[in-house]
Scaffold this motif. Structure first.
Motif, PDB file in Angstrom:
ATOM      1  N   SER A   1      -2.559   1.152   5.926  1.00 14.64           N
ATOM      2  CA  SER A   1      -3.489   0.114   5.446  1.00 14.64           C
ATOM      3  C   SER A   1      -3.435  -1.136   6.311  1.00 14.64           C
ATOM      4  O   SER A   1      -4.461  -1.645   6.752  1.00 14.64           O
ATOM      5  CB  SER A   1      -3.182  -0.250   3.994  1.00 14.64           C
TER       6      SER A   1
ATOM      7  N   GLU B   1      -0.311   3.973   1.173  1.00 14.69           N
ATOM      8  CA  GLU B   1      -0.847   4.761   2.295  1.00 14.69           C
ATOM      9  C   GLU B   1       0.022   4.561   3.528  1.00 14.69           C
ATOM     10  O   GLU B   1      -0.293   3.782   4.423  1.00 14.69           O
ATOM     11  CB  GLU B   1      -2.292   4.311   2.598  1.00 14.69           C
TER      12      GLU B   1
ATOM     13  N   SER C   1       0.823  -1.205   0.000  1.00 17.84           N
ATOM     14  CA  SER C   1       0.000   0.000   0.000  1.00 17.84           C
ATOM     15  C   SER C   1       0.861   1.261   0.000  1.00 17.84           C
ATOM     16  O   SER C   1       1.878   1.329   0.687  1.00 17.84           O
ATOM     17  CB  SER C   1      -0.891   0.002   1.250  1.00 17.84           C
TER      18      SER C   1
END
Lengths: 158, 241
Positions: A147, A127, A125
């Motif tokens: 995530s 994020e 991810s």
């Protein structure tokens, strides 16, 4: 017999044991004097205060001795300064596989500042967020994935 | 007049004493991440100090290596600025000291990277990358604390007021040095002013400019720091791990 270059290139980094000093770009050159058999190895530190340098020097001597080259000189050079851009593609892949996010390209002065997302080495991810710009060794920063919630190391661009 | 030896010794002593002070935070920082950060910055400073003191010893040509220079000199022989030897104080004082030190070291090492001395240029090129991280770190904290709560603002402002007078010594003109410190002032002022503005902090109005470190005249704090740093080497000369 293993060539001096092959023997030294196989030495692993004492702090990040999944990559070799060659893949990290710490190894600059290996030269053998054909007349005397003396091997001169040139290395460069990642950080000026890197505490692993003494171990790396000892490991280089040990690897060369085991490969039949007992006469060794290890030189340390500081210029040009080491950059994370010197880490090989293979080295980056090994870092990621070991859960350490590899560094992005070093920002050049004058260029448009562009921060690329650091991908979580576990779930992929983008994020993620930085927890601390200083991590367990001089060359790493501490990050966290939003995530999957896992904390991870990131080799910071230098 | 300053030769390359005196100049290199000053820089090496700045980095060495800064490293020793930052190291005092190990296991005592306000949070674990900060503990690691300060230890990392101390390690960078120590790395630069080792390179600079090794070279200073070679320039002097009297057979002194980095250890002899670090462990076998008394306070009057040290040439570090007073800023780095000041006690750590609270976390705000440490961050004010780190902000001012790194805002000075970044342009210093950058200028050094382009100087005629190849060894100093190599050290400067290496150390400036690390100092840029130190400056980032100190700037973040000064902004957070200055523009934070009423109490954090009060303490950060008190720290700036306390430490600021010691910065003037860093820029004492020395045209004969490989890098004249006076030429770094504009860069330093621009960096510091931008950070303090954003942190809603102000510089104190004072004409007090303590100095003397470059001549070996230190505050009372340095000899205590040296006593702790040097005791092992002096008690067991030549001891090896």
């Amino acid at each position: 017999m293993t060539s001096p270059r092959e023997a030294v290139a196989a030495v692993v980094d004492p702090e990040i044991r999944v990559v070799t000093i060659d893949e990290l770009g710490i190894l600059r050159s290996v030269d053998e004097d054909p007349a005397t058999g003396r091997v001169v190895v040139t290395i460069t530190p990642t950080y000026t205060g890197c505490p692993a340098m003494d171990v790396i020097r000892a490991d280089i001597r040990r690897a060369l001795a085991a490969a039949g080259h007992p006469d060794v000189e290890v030189r340390t050079v500081y210029s040009p300064a080491w950059s994370t851009d010197w880490i090989s593609a293979g080295g980056r892949a090994k870092l990621a596989a070991a859960g350490i996010a590899p560094p992005g390209p070093v920002r050049r002065e004058g260029a448009v500042p562009l921060s690329l997302a650091v991908r979580c080495p576990r779930c992929g991810s983008p994020e993620t967020e930085q927890v601390s710009r200083f991590g367990s060794t001089a060359c790493k920063a501490l990050w966290r994935c939003r995530s999957c919630s896992e904390p991870f190391d990131h080799l910071k661009a230098l | 007049m300053t030769g390359p030896f005196d100049f290199t010794l000053r820089l090496g002593d700045d980095a060495l004493i800064a490293a020793q002070r930052l190291g005092e935070w190990s296991t005592r920082a306000p949070e674990m991440e900060e503990d690691i950060a300060l230890a990392n910055i101390a390690l960078d400073q120590l790395g630069a100090a080792r390179l600079l003191l090794t070279y200073a010893g070679e320039l002097e040509g009297a057979g002194r290596d980095e250890d002899a220079l670090a462990y076998l000199r008394d306070d009057r022989e040290f040439r570090n600025c007073l800023l780095v030897e000041l006690p750590n104080g609270d976390f705000a004082v440490t961050m004010a000291k780190l902000l001012f030190l790194s805002a000075y070291q970044v342009p210093l090492y950058t200028a050094l990277a382009g100087c005629a001395d190849e060894r100093l240029a190599a050290i400067g090129a290496k150390a400036r990358k690390e100092s840029a991280y130190h400056l980032d770190h100190a700037s973040l904290w000064v902004r957070r604390l200055g523009d934070g709560t009423e109490e954090s603002h009060r303490r950060m402002q008190a720290a700036v007021d306390e430490v600021w007078p010691y910065t003037h010594e860093l820029f004492t003109p020395d045209p004969a040095a490989p890098v004249d410190p006076a030429t770094l002032r504009a860069d330093f002022d621009a960096t510091v002013t931008a950070v303090l503005d954003e942190a809603t902090l102000t510089l104190p109005q004072t004409s007090w400019t303590p100095a003397g470190g470059r001549d070996g005249v230190h505050t009372e704090h340095l000899s205590y720091l040296l006593a702790e740093m040097q005791v092992l080497h002096r008690a067991h000369p030549g001891a090896r791990w």
